[in-house]
Scaffold this motif. Structure first.
Motif, mmCIF file in Angstrom:
data_model
loop_
_atom_site.group_PDB
_atom_site.id
_atom_site.type_symbol
_atom_site.label_atom_id
_atom_site.label_comp_id
_atom_site.label_asym_id
_atom_site.label_seq_id
_atom_site.Cartn_x
_atom_site.Cartn_y
_atom_site.Cartn_z
ATOM 1 N N PHE A 233 22.350 37.835 37.092
ATOM 2 C CA PHE A 233 23.332 39.106 37.181
ATOM 3 C C PHE A 233 21.829 39.758 36.298
ATOM 4 C CE2 PHE A 233 24.506 36.405 34.931
ATOM 5 C CZ PHE A 233 24.668 36.426 33.326
ATOM 6 N N ASP A 264 23.813 38.394 27.166
ATOM 7 C CA ASP A 264 23.963 37.911 28.021
ATOM 8 C C ASP A 264 23.125 37.554 29.283
ATOM 9 O OD1 ASP A 264 25.790 36.886 30.172
ATOM 10 O OD2 ASP A 264 27.562 38.058 29.631
ATOM 11 N N ASP A 275 24.892 30.710 33.879
ATOM 12 C CA ASP A 275 25.289 32.330 33.258
ATOM 13 C C ASP A 275 25.949 31.793 31.609
ATOM 14 O OD1 ASP A 275 26.754 34.144 32.173
ATOM 15 O OD2 ASP A 275 28.578 34.037 33.534
ATOM 16 N N HIS A 360 34.510 30.955 33.818
ATOM 17 C CA HIS A 360 35.039 31.381 35.461
ATOM 18 C C HIS A 360 34.441 30.517 36.155
ATOM 19 C CE1 HIS A 360 31.015 33.306 34.402
ATOM 20 N NE2 HIS A 360 31.661 33.707 33.974
ATOM 21 N N HIS A 367 30.784 34.728 39.645
ATOM 22 C CA HIS A 367 31.630 34.350 39.690
ATOM 23 C C HIS A 367 32.020 33.338 40.931
ATOM 24 C CE1 HIS A 367 32.254 38.356 36.344
ATOM 25 N NE2 HIS A 367 31.463 36.744 35.846
ATOM 26 N N GLU A 385 34.104 31.822 27.778
ATOM 27 C CA GLU A 385 33.230 32.523 26.656
ATOM 28 C C GLU A 385 34.361 33.513 26.128
ATOM 29 O OE1 GLU A 385 31.675 35.843 29.446
ATOM 30 O OE2 GLU A 385 32.151 34.295 31.262
#
Ligand code: GLY
Ligand code: MN
Ligand code: MN
Length: 430
Positions: A233, A264, A275, A360, A367, A385
């Motif tokens: 991302f 992040d 992630d 998640h 996600h 997180e």
């Protein structure tokens, strides 16, 4: 492909599990995603549809997978339709998969050019009672204003075969995809390993007065050099108070001496993602207050992640994590214990400083798909997180690891990413 091909035994197994959940005498049709366009003739690039990838391993546009396990003719039980190449495509875009290569990647014996799709489907549709069609289903789906290839297939199919039964392929994949096979965990681990190296580059590059995007560049360098496909991302590189904006990603501010930076970021490798989040002091040394907040979040991560184990209902995990953070907020002097004791449980006070979920599913999607009403099971991969955000102090801290749920507990796939205060300071100052 930048990545090493995944053994087609994974996709063969995935199809078998998918077909086992299909209703009798039905056909599943899964399509690839569109190549997304920008202005004029510019393209943003191609990201495969994750359900199609999960069931075929094919990472090419204009692909259709048809599964009809009860077909009368054996040759119709699984057909992969791929784009036929031509001289024009070869000259401008390069090679596309041959039928033999598509078989090798997917393990599907019958591969046809996609120009054959409508004719071949007609034979099978006549015999079948219903269709499973793909659709991008997500709790937070925000693409309703963009017609996808799945949307077009649904429209086309329902118009052509209005009296068949229709079912959601995503209902099956959201049941299967949360439990990761060893081959899938290996890809997530590879993505995580690249993230670790990227973070180490950031630690050695970071200096006061750098722009946040210069640190983003370190992450990009490492992921590209290591064969990662793309960022999982758009990375968040948020210094000072920017860290309190949860989806900050312009990354265009100056990293000021004395501030802390929240990073992040994730790597997409072979379509699987990592992630992770880390926080570092711009000048290599945390202030006392930053340390207090950091230690509070690290405590929540260490304690909270222990709850990620088989048998924990997801809601219980989130509730206990919230309680851990709440206790830390009182210790930090941000909440008053008496007021917390009297708070309206529907409007807990901790939400002022901690306003997001903390675990998640992670996999083909960052996600990843999966119902949160389902109890945590062996083979799932979750992030953990926790965070504390104090805009009035210019401090935002989140720490995020990725965990594989095992029989008795979990394994931290991001164990190698420095997280202890002393370790981070020492790496930044050497
Ligand atoms: N970076 C997205 C997330 O942590 O969920
Ligand atoms: Mn993240
Ligand atoms: Mn996350």
């Amino acid at each position: 492909m930048r990545y090493n091909l995944i053994s087609n035994s994974l996709f063969i197994k995935n199809r078998k599990n998918f077909e086992a959940q299909m209703k009798p005498n039905t056909i599943a049709i899964l399509t690839s995603n569109d190549v997304k366009h920008n202005n004029a003739d510019d393209v943003m690039g191609f990201t495969q549809n994750n359900d199609l990838f999960y069931l075929s391993g094919i990472d090419q546009e204009d692909t259709i997978l048809v599964l009809y396990p009860d077909a009368y003719k054996e040759e119709n039980r699984a057909i992969l339709f791929v784009r036929e190449t031509n001289e024009h495509i070869k000259i401008w875009d390069g090679e596309k998969l041959t039928k033999e290569q598509a078989t090798e990647v997917s393990g599907i014996e019958r591969v046809e050019w996609n120009s054959e799709f409508e004719t071949l489907l007609q034979y099978m549709a006549f015999e079948a009672d219903g269709f499973y069609l793909g659709h991008n289903e997500h709790l937070k789906r925000v693409t309703k204003d963009q017609e996808t290839q799945q949307d077009r297939m649904i429209k086309w199919c329902k118009q052509k075969y209005p009296l068949h039964e229709y079912y959601r392929a995503a209902k099956i994949t959201r049941d299967l995809r949360p439990i990761k096979s060893d081959e899938e965990v290996a890809q997530i681990q590879k993505a995580a390993n690249i993230s670790v190296e990227g973070f180490k580059r950031v630690l050695s590059a970071c200096k006061p007065n750098m722009k946040e995007y210069e640190l983003e560049a370190e992450l990009t360098y490492e992921l590209t050099k290591s064969g990662g496909t793309r960022h999982a991302f758009k990375p968040i590189v948020a210094s000072g108070k920017n860290a309190c904006v949860l989806h900050y990603n312009t990354n265009d501010d100056v990293c000021k001496d004395g501030d802390m930076i929240l990073l992040d970021f994730g790597v997409c490798y072979a379509n699987y993602n990592s992630d992770t989040t880390r926080c570092i002091p711009v000048n290599g040394k945390f202030t006392e207050r930053q340390k207090e907040v950091y230690k509070a979040v690290l405590h929540c991560l260490k304690e909270g992640s222990k709850l990620l184990k088989p048998g924990t209902p997801h809601a219980d995990y989130e509730k206990q994590m919230a309680s851990l953070v709440e206790t830390q907020l009182i210790k930090l002097g941000l909440l008053n214990a008496d007021e917390v004791a009297k708070q309206d449980p529907k409007k807990p006070l901790y939400k002022k400083y901690f306003m997001h979920g903390t675990a998640h599913h992670l996999g083909l999607d960052v996600h990843d798909v999966g119902l949160y009403s389902r109890t945590i099971e062996e083979g799932m991969v979750f992030t953990c997180e926790p965070g504390i955000y104090i805009p009035e102090e210019g401090i935002g801290c989140r720490l995020e690891n990725d965990y594989l749920i095992t029989k008795d507990g979990n394994v931290n796939l991001t164990e190698a990413m420095p997280i202890e205060i002393e370790e981070i300071e020492s790496l930044m100052n050497n």
